[in-house]
Motif scaffolding. Sequence first.
Motif, PDB file in Angstrom:
ATOM      1  N   GLU A 189     -22.951   4.108  42.793  1.00  0.00           N
ATOM      2  CA  GLU A 189     -21.760   3.510  43.652  1.00  0.00           C
ATOM      3  C   GLU A 189     -20.686   3.211  43.272  1.00  0.00           C
ATOM      4  N   PHE A 190     -19.376   3.324  43.789  1.00  0.00           N
ATOM      5  CA  PHE A 190     -18.181   2.963  43.144  1.00  0.00           C
ATOM      6  C   PHE A 190     -18.027   1.749  43.556  1.00  0.00           C
ATOM      7  N   THR A 191     -18.712   0.724  43.102  1.00  0.00           N
ATOM      8  CA  THR A 191     -18.587  -0.756  43.228  1.00  0.00           C
ATOM      9  C   THR A 191     -17.672  -1.295  42.249  1.00  0.00           C
ATOM     10  N   GLN A 192     -17.161  -2.623  42.317  1.00  0.00           N
ATOM     11  CA  GLN A 192     -16.401  -3.412  41.245  1.00  0.00           C
ATOM     12  C   GLN A 192     -17.321  -3.417  40.213  1.00  0.00           C
TER      13      GLN A 192
ATOM     14  N   ASN B  43     -17.149   9.798  27.142  1.00  0.00           N
ATOM     15  CA  ASN B  43     -16.751  10.965  27.911  1.00  0.00           C
ATOM     16  C   ASN B  43     -17.379  10.953  29.362  1.00  0.00           C
ATOM     17  N   VAL B  44     -18.588  10.414  29.154  1.00  0.00           N
ATOM     18  CA  VAL B  44     -19.369  10.162  30.691  1.00  0.00           C
ATOM     19  C   VAL B  44     -18.551   9.360  31.446  1.00  0.00           C
ATOM     20  N   ALA B  45     -18.432   8.118  30.857  1.00  0.00           N
ATOM     21  CA  ALA B  45     -17.719   7.014  31.414  1.00  0.00           C
ATOM     22  C   ALA B  45     -16.156   7.380  32.044  1.00  0.00           C
ATOM     23  N   GLN B  46     -15.783   8.041  31.108  1.00  0.00           N
ATOM     24  CA  GLN B  46     -14.315   8.447  31.528  1.00  0.00           C
ATOM     25  C   GLN B  46     -14.407   9.479  32.884  1.00  0.00           C
ATOM     26  N   LYS B  47     -15.268  10.589  32.808  1.00  0.00           N
ATOM     27  CA  LYS B  47     -15.734  11.496  33.891  1.00  0.00           C
ATOM     28  C   LYS B  47     -15.806  10.723  35.380  1.00  0.00           C
ATOM     29  N   TRP B  48     -16.750   9.533  35.109  1.00  0.00           N
ATOM     30  CA  TRP B  48     -17.318   9.038  36.105  1.00  0.00           C
ATOM     31  C   TRP B  48     -16.097   8.174  36.911  1.00  0.00           C
ATOM     32  N   LEU B  49     -15.300   7.488  36.071  1.00  0.00           N
ATOM     33  CA  LEU B  49     -14.107   6.727  36.529  1.00  0.00           C
ATOM     34  C   LEU B  49     -13.037   7.673  37.036  1.00  0.00           C
ATOM     35  N   THR B  50     -12.918   8.706  36.503  1.00  0.00           N
ATOM     36  CA  THR B  50     -11.882   9.600  37.132  1.00  0.00           C
ATOM     37  C   THR B  50     -12.329   9.777  38.694  1.00  0.00           C
ATOM     38  N   GLN B  51     -13.793  10.030  38.867  1.00  0.00           N
ATOM     39  CA  GLN B  51     -14.213  10.361  40.064  1.00  0.00           C
ATOM     40  C   GLN B  51     -14.024   9.104  41.245  1.00  0.00           C
ATOM     41  N   ALA B  52     -14.071   8.046  40.500  1.00  0.00           N
ATOM     42  CA  ALA B  52     -14.207   6.626  41.221  1.00  0.00           C
ATOM     43  C   ALA B  52     -12.727   6.506  41.758  1.00  0.00           C
TER      44      ALA B  52
END
Length: 969
Positions: free
Chosen positions: A15-18, A38-47
């Motif tokens: 979930e896109f929580t704080q 890289n995984v974190a960056q991709k997920w943060l872009t989606q967030a």
Amino acid sequence: MESAPVPGQNPVELEFTQENIETALYQLYFDPDMERKNVAQKWLTQAQASAQAWQFCWALLSPDKIPEVQFFGASTLHIKICRHWGDLPAEQHEDLRMQLLSHILCFSSGPKMVLTRLCVALASMALNLIPQAWSEPVADMVRAFQPQEPDSQDNPGAKASQEPHAHCLALLELLTVLPEEFQSGRLARARRTQLREALVGEWAVVCGMLRQLLQSQDSSVQVKEKVLRCLSSWVGLDVPLGESQELVQDCFAALSDPGLFDTAVETIVTAITQPDCQRFINVLLSLMPMVLGLYDQLKTAAQNGDMETTHGICRIAVALGETHSRVLLGQPDHWQEYLALVNMILFCTGIPGHYPVNETTSSLTLTFWYTLQDDILSFEEEKQAVYLQVYKPVYFQLVDVLLLKSHYPSQEEYASWSSDDKEQFRIYRVDISDTLMYVYEMLGAELLSNLYDRLGRLLMDPQQSAVWQDIEALLFGFQSIAETIDVNYSDVIPGLIGLIPRINISNVMLADTVMYTIGSLAEWLADHPVMLGGILPMVLRGLVKAELSVSSVSTLKRICRECRQDLAPYAQDILTVSQDVLVKEIHESSQCMWLMQALGFLLSALPAEEILGRLHSLISPHIQQLDSLVRQEPDPATKQGIMSILGLLSSLFTTLDVNRHADGLDEEDASPRLTAAQSIQNPVVVVLQQVFPLIQTIISKWLHDSEVVEAVCGVFDKSVRTLLHDFGPMVARLSEMLGQIYSTYPQAPALDLTRQMMLIFAGEEQHMSDVRSLVEVLTSTTLSIFQQGPRDHPDIAESFMNLHAQILKRSPDLYPSTQLDVKALFYSGILSIKFPETPTVKAACLFFTEFLSHCKDMPALNDVLQSDGKILTETVLQAVGGGSSRSLAENFSEVLLSLNRHSPGLLSQWLTETLQTPGFPSAHVTMEQKHTFSQQILREQTNKRRVKETVKEFSLLCRGLQGAGFSEC
């Protein structure tokens, strides 16, 4: 966050929580594992793209968070406002604006990166709301940052009295990024015009505030610097210079503050170089005295070696003088002021010291002199005469200054320079050379006379104690002009040619320039061959010196090329010295090849009966050395020696063309020469026949070394290109050798050489039988490679496609007369289109374009097209849809155009069938878009440009790029 994003975990599960956002940010910034980053960056872009981002961004801006987290929160706000503005209900706009203003005030003391992002977010919001929903954003922003009474709790500006300095800087940052965000945004033309007008309408508010801050004694250097940057930003909107006049004039006062100097220079230059400025002539005239007022500061800085100050003031002077030269020239009442500005720029051109070690200012001025000259020469004749009377003396002074600036330092000083400084100085001299060449257009023959008189005094007057740099600079001036201007009519060139042998060339840099000057006069010498006797010995003396390698060899090559018909009396001397330097290996390999090209020109023009003997004499030492090397066991040194000699032969055969000389003779002289040439076999062919066994031995020993095979093919390739049909006697033996080479170890150069022979001998049946047999061998061998998998041989695939494209173009009847497997050829083309290498794909497209053009009159080709054309269509569409580089759109469009031109009915059927497949050629295009593309292709049978645009647009759609602008918001 229950678990941080990890490699392999589906981001959708989180979930896109704080809490999850913060964990991912720590992983992005502090985890050493690149895969996890890289995984974190991709997920943060989606967030950031999610609906929840409108909420979590504020929590991330909490004062207790680390700057990286706060920055992400601010960036998310900007992205949401910029890209997802439509998701926010209109009733929430006011709350968002107040929250942004409040947070900008909170972060006014830093961190700077967070403050800037928040300012950009508010600027982006303003651009979305102007003018209907937010009519005066600038005035509102300024009011929000004004000091307020402590009890004004509802106004975010209530805190402004607590930190006035920081809040002032924050307001300036906000006002600076507002125009920048406008400039970088993707906006429709009408919307851009509307926004520009609205922002320019608020310039008076900004301008007044900036003036007040810049003039205030209480403003810190930091505030004044932000004021200057803010002005630069708004100037980019083309705000009227008339409304900014006083503010721009205030900027000149800032030049006296060392802490503001660089920023003030940048701001003034930006302000006075806007295209709209020329409407405000009176403002420009009012700025001229202010620029001229910097002259004393400029001279003092130059005297003290203050490069930064001289550089800055020069930029201002050039900006005013160059951008507005035509306007200022057209003000007759102010001609003296503009002349003073021109002289100030001339001083900058002549700043003392050597570029780039002691100064970097003079190079800024060179384009000014082009502009001024163009503007003067563009006036009508009567007006032009007046300006020439004023400015010709200035341009003669400029020549003196440029020649002085081109001076080399002493040899000791020059030796201490870095290689980078030497290269910059070389480029600088090239720029000076170009400027001198251009100035000649204004000063004409008088300039050459001036240079010649000065050189004559230096060389002939015993009272003159000239340093070598003075002589070198004058020759450099001559060379700069003669290199590009036709000086054949000049009456000073004979005198110059007479002076050159008097120059002592013991200094290398002077000797280099002497050589290049002689080379620049090669065409003149061709028209005045009587002068060759005095010049050639000097060139040959330079040829034996390794330090003059490039200049002496290139000069001899130019003389041999331009003057070859008059070199017979000097041929023996040239050949003797050249043979000597080649045998002694005085020059590097590339210069030796240039020298061989020079000798090829020389030999071409000798009497036909002399050429073969001289040629044998020239190459015999190298052939003997080659024979010795071939007998040795293969090793790197042996290979290098063989490659060098093959390179020499290739270079010689590139220019040794007896027919070229025969074509150039007068009509009455042509017959004897041609008769002699016909009765004597071409000397290059004689030599090739003699060394052929030696070359076969080289091939047998070095067959598996592609570089050696390429060098061998290069000798024959250069020969066939030069000799054309005279190469005929070699075709049979060469075809047999190439077939043997390729059958044993296929290499691309053999295919390229065959293509060249096909080009020359396509219409000569006595040779085509040999070429036809060779093509059969090459084709069957290559098709075997394609059957086994050609992926490791993109060069062979490329050359093979080019060969068959050439066959189809020049000799299509070769197909029915041989046992070529046309179907296999077709499929090799299909495979080649799928290669990632661009040259291979281009060659395959060329092959199919030629192939398709012959289908109607060649049944064998038409049968293959009927049965397999759908595969070709599908392959091209797949490549257009993302399988190949977008740069190849034009090549694919030519194949589709050719298909439509020669088989429109079939193409219509194939397009319908292939494009019906869901997700083909890309999931990004709809069935409707595919149908539109198909109709647009089928509609065009002649207009290449339109088909190319259609294919290019469809390719963008397939890649999801159409309308994306290829840049972030």
